[in-house]
Motif scaffolding. Structure first.
Motif, PDB file in Angstrom:
ATOM      1  N   VAL A 127       0.981  -1.177   0.000  1.00 14.32           N
ATOM      2  CA  VAL A 127       0.061   0.205   0.153  1.00 14.32           C
ATOM      3  C   VAL A 127       1.440   1.104  -0.063  1.00 14.32           C
ATOM      4  O   VAL A 127       2.033   1.726   0.847  1.00 14.32           O
ATOM      5  CB  VAL A 127      -1.078  -0.002   0.750  1.00 14.32           C
ATOM      6  N   ASP A 128       0.636   2.049  -0.860  1.00 16.05           N
ATOM      7  CA  ASP A 128       1.657   3.283  -1.581  1.00 16.05           C
ATOM      8  C   ASP A 128       0.423   4.358  -1.298  1.00 16.05           C
ATOM      9  O   ASP A 128       0.074   4.548  -2.216  1.00 16.05           O
ATOM     10  CB  ASP A 128       2.918   3.539  -2.467  1.00 16.05           C
ATOM     11  N   LEU A 129       1.277   4.742   0.122  1.00 17.43           N
ATOM     12  CA  LEU A 129       0.059   6.230   0.277  1.00 17.43           C
ATOM     13  C   LEU A 129       0.969   7.096  -0.458  1.00 17.43           C
ATOM     14  O   LEU A 129      -0.466   8.131  -1.700  1.00 17.43           O
ATOM     15  CB  LEU A 129      -0.119   6.745   2.092  1.00 17.43           C
ATOM     16  N   HIS A 182       8.452  -4.189  -7.731  1.00 20.20           N
ATOM     17  CA  HIS A 182       7.804  -2.946  -8.397  1.00 20.20           C
ATOM     18  C   HIS A 182       6.691  -3.333  -7.667  1.00 20.20           C
ATOM     19  O   HIS A 182       6.372  -4.699  -7.786  1.00 20.20           O
ATOM     20  CB  HIS A 182       7.970  -2.225  -9.400  1.00 20.20           C
ATOM     21  N   LEU A 183       6.153  -2.732  -8.004  1.00 19.40           N
ATOM     22  CA  LEU A 183       4.709  -2.683  -7.959  1.00 19.40           C
ATOM     23  C   LEU A 183       3.689  -2.998  -9.495  1.00 19.40           C
ATOM     24  O   LEU A 183       4.158  -2.176 -10.268  1.00 19.40           O
ATOM     25  CB  LEU A 183       3.264  -1.797  -7.385  1.00 19.40           C
ATOM     26  N   SER A 184       2.537  -4.321  -9.240  1.00 14.83           N
ATOM     27  CA  SER A 184       2.157  -4.016 -10.728  1.00 14.83           C
ATOM     28  C   SER A 184       1.593  -2.905 -10.783  1.00 14.83           C
ATOM     29  O   SER A 184       0.770  -2.056 -10.552  1.00 14.83           O
ATOM     30  CB  SER A 184       1.284  -5.591 -10.472  1.00 14.83           C
ATOM     31  N   GLU A 185       0.761  -2.654 -12.276  1.00 17.60           N
ATOM     32  CA  GLU A 185       0.009  -1.759 -12.738  1.00 17.60           C
ATOM     33  C   GLU A 185      -0.874  -1.832 -12.178  1.00 17.60           C
ATOM     34  O   GLU A 185      -2.287  -2.870 -12.863  1.00 17.60           O
ATOM     35  CB  GLU A 185       0.061  -1.662 -14.224  1.00 17.60           C
ATOM     36  N   THR A 186      -1.065  -1.203 -11.132  1.00 15.17           N
ATOM     37  CA  THR A 186      -2.516  -1.282 -10.830  1.00 15.17           C
ATOM     38  C   THR A 186      -2.616  -0.130  -9.550  1.00 15.17           C
ATOM     39  O   THR A 186      -1.936   0.449  -8.886  1.00 15.17           O
ATOM     40  CB  THR A 186      -3.073  -2.664  -9.629  1.00 15.17           C
ATOM     41  N   VAL A 187      -3.269   0.502 -10.031  1.00 12.84           N
ATOM     42  CA  VAL A 187      -4.181   1.624  -8.502  1.00 12.84           C
ATOM     43  C   VAL A 187      -6.099   1.231  -8.636  1.00 12.84           C
ATOM     44  O   VAL A 187      -6.375   0.970  -9.142  1.00 12.84           O
ATOM     45  CB  VAL A 187      -3.810   2.785  -9.308  1.00 12.84           C
ATOM     46  N   VAL A 188      -5.927   1.691  -7.345  1.00  5.47           N
ATOM     47  CA  VAL A 188      -7.384   1.747  -6.796  1.00  5.47           C
ATOM     48  C   VAL A 188      -7.647   2.355  -6.326  1.00  5.47           C
ATOM     49  O   VAL A 188      -7.154   3.574  -6.090  1.00  5.47           O
ATOM     50  CB  VAL A 188      -7.674   0.317  -4.951  1.00  5.47           C
ATOM     51  N   ARG A 189      -9.032   2.986  -6.130  1.00  2.82           N
ATOM     52  CA  ARG A 189     -10.060   3.943  -5.258  1.00  2.82           C
ATOM     53  C   ARG A 189     -10.036   3.935  -3.847  1.00  2.82           C
ATOM     54  O   ARG A 189      -9.594   2.999  -3.162  1.00  2.82           O
ATOM     55  CB  ARG A 189     -11.481   3.631  -5.605  1.00  2.82           C
ATOM     56  N   HIS A 190      -9.250   5.181  -3.464  1.00  3.48           N
ATOM     57  CA  HIS A 190      -8.893   5.368  -2.463  1.00  3.48           C
ATOM     58  C   HIS A 190      -9.512   6.586  -1.739  1.00  3.48           C
ATOM     59  O   HIS A 190      -8.936   7.499  -2.168  1.00  3.48           O
ATOM     60  CB  HIS A 190      -7.410   5.568  -2.078  1.00  3.48           C
TER      61      HIS A 190
END
Length: 191
Positions: free
Chosen positions: A144-146, A166-174
């Motif tokens: 989780v990268d704020l 690295h993080l996968s190409e994903t981002v979420v609603r926050h």
């Protein structure tokens, strides 16, 4: 005192239930204290124990693979019911620093921020996808990268980050604590 974080990489524990209320998170018999510690034994008590008082080996908190989990993954409407602050206290005492769900009860959501837990909202289908991976992969971890407002799977070293992974190409609603509306960040979900 709980330490703040901008990036959290941790083992994910699954609670595959909807409408988990605060009475289920921490039953009333454990509310006799105003201390924020010592509540982990009451966390999900009625689900952790069988009728004879022995641990239920099928419940995730009784399984060795989730003992060091810092991220709780759950389903819709987490933290409904009464407004007891003991619920986030018990989660924190267990070691959870982040709870990911499609939705939270408003009071619980705000109590998380007040008590050092980050509630993250993802789409229901994203939660189910991650949940399947958690069940199939022992030691499943998320980051989780704020700063980047991202939640992703650590895929190991990548071209832009040859050292730490690295993080996968994903981002979420926050939803930010300051009330900014939900918004989609970054690329399509590819967890």
């Amino acid at each position: 005192m709980m330490l703040a974080f901008t990036t959290l990489n941790g083992i994910v524990a699954p609670l595959d239930r909807v409408n988990v209320d605060t009475d289920q998170i921490i039953p009333k018999q454990f509310l006799k204290t105003i201390k924020r510690t010592g509540l982990r034994e009451g966390l999900f008590f009625d689900w952790r124990k069988r009728k004879d008082g022995s641990p239920d080996p099928g419940f995730f908190l009784n399984q060795a693979r989730y003992q060091d989990a810092t991220i709780l993954l759950t389903r819709d409407n987490f933290g409904s019911g009464s407004s007891r602050e003991h619920a986030p206290w018990a989660l924190l005492d267990q070691g959870f620093r982040c709870v990911i769900a499609p939705s939270f009860a408003d009071i619980f959501y705000n109590n998380c921020f007040q008590n050092g837990i980050l509630p993250v909202v993802l789409k229901a289908d994203e939660v189910l996808c991650i949940m399947k991976d958690v069940f199939c992969t022992e030691g499943y971890r998320l980051t989780v990268d704020l700063g980047d407002q991202r939640v992703g799977v650590d895929r190991g070293p990548g071209p832009d980050d040859p050292g730490n992974g690295h993080l996968s190409e994903t981002v979420v609603r926050h939803r930010h604590h300051d009330g900014v509306a939900y918004r989609r960040m970054g690329a399509e979900h590819v967890l």
